[in-house]
Write an enzyme that holds these catalytic residues in place. Structure first.
Site, PDB file in Angstrom:
ATOM      1  CG  ASP A 327      -3.157  13.876   1.747  1.00  0.00           C
ATOM      2  OD1 ASP A 327      -2.282  13.206   1.179  1.00  0.00           O
ATOM      3  OD2 ASP A 327      -4.280  13.428   2.068  1.00  0.00           O
ATOM      4  NE  ARG A 328      -4.496  11.976  -5.517  1.00  0.00           N
ATOM      5  CZ  ARG A 328      -4.296  10.919  -6.312  1.00  0.00           C
ATOM      6  NH1 ARG A 328      -3.523  11.041  -7.382  1.00  0.00           N
ATOM      7  NH2 ARG A 328      -4.846   9.755  -6.022  1.00  0.00           N
ATOM      8  CG  ASP A 329      -5.930  10.392  -2.697  1.00  0.00           C
ATOM      9  OD1 ASP A 329      -6.351  10.953  -3.719  1.00  0.00           O
ATOM     10  OD2 ASP A 329      -4.999   9.566  -2.704  1.00  0.00           O
ATOM     11  CG  ASP A 335      -9.541   8.120  -0.288  1.00  0.00           C
ATOM     12  OD1 ASP A 335      -8.625   8.100  -1.134  1.00  0.00           O
ATOM     13  OD2 ASP A 335      -9.721   7.221   0.553  1.00  0.00           O
ATOM     14  CG  HIS A 406       9.252   4.490  -2.196  1.00  0.00           C
ATOM     15  ND1 HIS A 406       9.632   5.813  -2.228  1.00  0.00           N
ATOM     16  CD2 HIS A 406      10.048   3.849  -3.091  1.00  0.00           C
ATOM     17  CE1 HIS A 406      10.627   5.977  -3.078  1.00  0.00           C
ATOM     18  NE2 HIS A 406      10.895   4.801  -3.618  1.00  0.00           N
ATOM     19  CB  CYS A 412      11.447   5.829   0.721  1.00  0.00           C
ATOM     20  SG  CYS A 412       9.792   6.329   1.222  1.00  0.00           S
ATOM     21  CB  CYS A 414      10.039  10.710  -0.015  1.00  0.00           C
ATOM     22  SG  CYS A 414       9.845   9.143  -0.896  1.00  0.00           S
ATOM     23  NE  ARG A 415       3.941   4.619   3.125  1.00  0.00           N
ATOM     24  CZ  ARG A 415       2.798   4.717   2.457  1.00  0.00           C
ATOM     25  NH1 ARG A 415       2.792   5.280   1.260  1.00  0.00           N
ATOM     26  NH2 ARG A 415       1.674   4.267   2.965  1.00  0.00           N
ATOM     27  CG  ASP A 441      -6.975  12.507   4.905  1.00  0.00           C
ATOM     28  OD1 ASP A 441      -5.918  12.729   4.286  1.00  0.00           O
ATOM     29  OD2 ASP A 441      -7.592  11.428   4.848  1.00  0.00           O
TER      30      ASP A 441
END
Length: 494
Positions: A327-329, A335, A406, A412, A414-415, A441
């Protein structure tokens, strides 16, 4: 001729020839390297005594972890376009920099590396020994890093050398195969580098059988055709296995019947004699060399089988993942809600070094990130791309970015917690989703991983809900921080 932007990286264990090589670089002509990085791979010891140089020479320590780790430590300290790797036991000519420039500056962007022509001078007045013939094989070998130059960007793309290779054996072939599989070309240059023949101890060929464990790693990573792909030849492992089984069978059958034991012993003797004769015939035929070949020809087959079996068991039983998906944030970067400013990107402490280590272990890396700010109108697609580009610049490269723009309720697939991003990332990286680990996280990161068939590791933060932590403890893994999460992922712990 356009100036060549290159750094020379020399892994070393402190061999005497290092000073000779550095003096040769100093005496050589233009173009001069931007820097020379000497990667000291001794487990301990004092400072290296290096000759004076007009080029900036930096010494980095790699802790005695082998040439793969030393080369990684070296090129990561460089900023130049090209990294020219030289082993500390080679010799270069006065025209080597000019020839290097001719080799590299003529290459198109699709070509990632250039291999030198190695010359091994053998004694003119006698037949070469087994050690000397082994070194002479470097003249026709592919992708030997004794003198090989890589684009730094490509090394970063594939993660550099795989540090699971602990010795100077197969680590260069593994890197070149990964570079080729990433779609790049490798050229053979015209520069010439001299590699003096080795002078090893009487049991050097026996100790070399430890490399069979590295062959097991090559098979594990590149499949059964890795020898054909690297030009390594067929090898003798099958005959060594027959000889070893025959010897063991002769001992076991002796109590049951001498005839059966004699047949097994005869097969062992025939295979051993053929192996010894093949090694003795091209040599100098001195008593010492013949005796050494006879002794090691008896010992090598069981040693080769032992090390290959050890390697196969180690890598087959390993639960090491093929890819880590982050995950990024609040996982890779601090974050900032709906971050749309690249200047606001701040990596989580230690993230860069951790990702370096993951890439060095041959594990692919990707990002799977929900970014509903686009659907909400709080971030434009261009600003999101700029932020992700800044993350890539600071922590990359990443093998894939899978981003869902999205919002909740858009329906969707993908989320997160839906499995779409995880499955798409595995497909983009060319790995089995069941051998991926998702690190994030929130409970959505873990749920997406499990829904896709991957493993999940949760790193709780202030915004992680207690019920998400409790659910992750039951169904996945909870880590204190990013460092522990990466350790648990790579170690295969649940």
């Amino acid at each position: 001729m356009t100036d060549l932007d290159y750094t020379i990286v020399i892994p070393t264990t402190g061999r005497d020839n290092l000073r000779t090589l550095l003096a040769g670089i100093e005496a050589a002509g233009e173009p001069r390297p931007a820097r020379i990085v000497v990667a000291d791979d001794r487990p301990g010891g004092g400072d290296l005594r290096l000759p004076p140089s007009t080029v900036d020479v930096e010494v980095v320590r790699s802790g005695g972890r082998g040439p793969a780790a030393a080369r990684n430590a070296g090129w990561r300290h460089a900023k130049s376009e090209w990294i020219a790797f030289l082993d500390d036991d080679v010799l270069i000519g006065s025209d080597w920099p000019r020839k290097l420039a001719e080799d590299l500056l003529s290459l198109g962007p699709e070509t990632a590396a250039s291999q030198a022509r190695l010359v091994v001078p053998l004694p003119p007045d006698r037949r070469p020994t087994d050690d000397e013939r082994g070194t002479a094989g470097l003249e026709t070998a592919r992708w030997i890093t004794a003198d090989m130059a890589y684009r730094r960007s490509v090394l970063a793309e594939v993660g550099g050398f795989d540090e699971r290779f602990p010795r100077a054996y197969r680590e260069d072939s593994d890197l070149a195969l990964r570079v080729a599989k990433a779609g790049h070309l490798i050229a053979r240059g015209e520069r010439v580098t001299v590699h003096p023949p080795k002078r090893s101890g009487p049991l050097a060929s026996l100790r070399a059988q430890r490399g069979n464990a590295d062959d097991a790693l090559m098979r594990h990573e590149h499949g059964v055709l890795w020898r054909q792909q690297t030009g390594a030849g067929h090898g003798r492992l099958e005959r060594h296995a027959v000889a070893t089984v025959s010897a063991a069978g002769a001992v076991a059958l002796f109590a049951l019947g001498r005839r059966k034991a004699a047949a097994a012993a005869g097969l062992w003797a025939g295979l051993t004699a053929e192996f010894a004769a093949r090694r003795i015939a091209p040599g100098p035929l001195t008593p010492g060399e013949v005796g050494r070949m006879l002794l090691t020809s008896v010992l090598i087959p069981p040693a080769a089988c032992y090390h290959r079996l050890r390697g196969e068991l180690k890598h087959r039983l390993s639960r090491r993942p093929q890819a880590l998906l982050f995950d990024r944030d609040d996982t890779l970067i601090v974050d900032v809600p709906y971050l749309d400013d690249p200047d606001g990107v701040r990596p989580v402490p230690g993230a860069g070094e951790l990702l370096h280590r993951v890439r060095a272990a041959g594990i692919r890396i990707g990002v799977v990130s929900n970014q509903s700010g686009v659907a909400k109108g709080l971030i434009t697609p261009d600003r999101l791309a700029a932020v992700n580009a800044r993350v890539e610049e600071m922590l990359g490269p990443f093998g894939t970015w899978q981003v869902c723009v999205h919002d909740d309720g858009d329906g969707c697939a993908c989320r997160k917690p839906a499995p779409g991003l995880v499955r798409q990332a595995a497909e983009a990286l060319g790995v089995d989703v069941r051998r991926c680990v998702v690190i994030g996280d929130t409970g959505a990161d873990v749920d997406a991983a499990l829904a896709a068939g991957a493993r999940g590791i949760l790193i709780p933060t202030a915004r992680t809900r207690p019920e998400e932590i409790d659910r992750a403890r039951r169904r996945a893994t909870v880590a204190r921080d990013l460092a522990e999460a990466v350790h648990l992922a790579v170690a295969g712990s649940r």
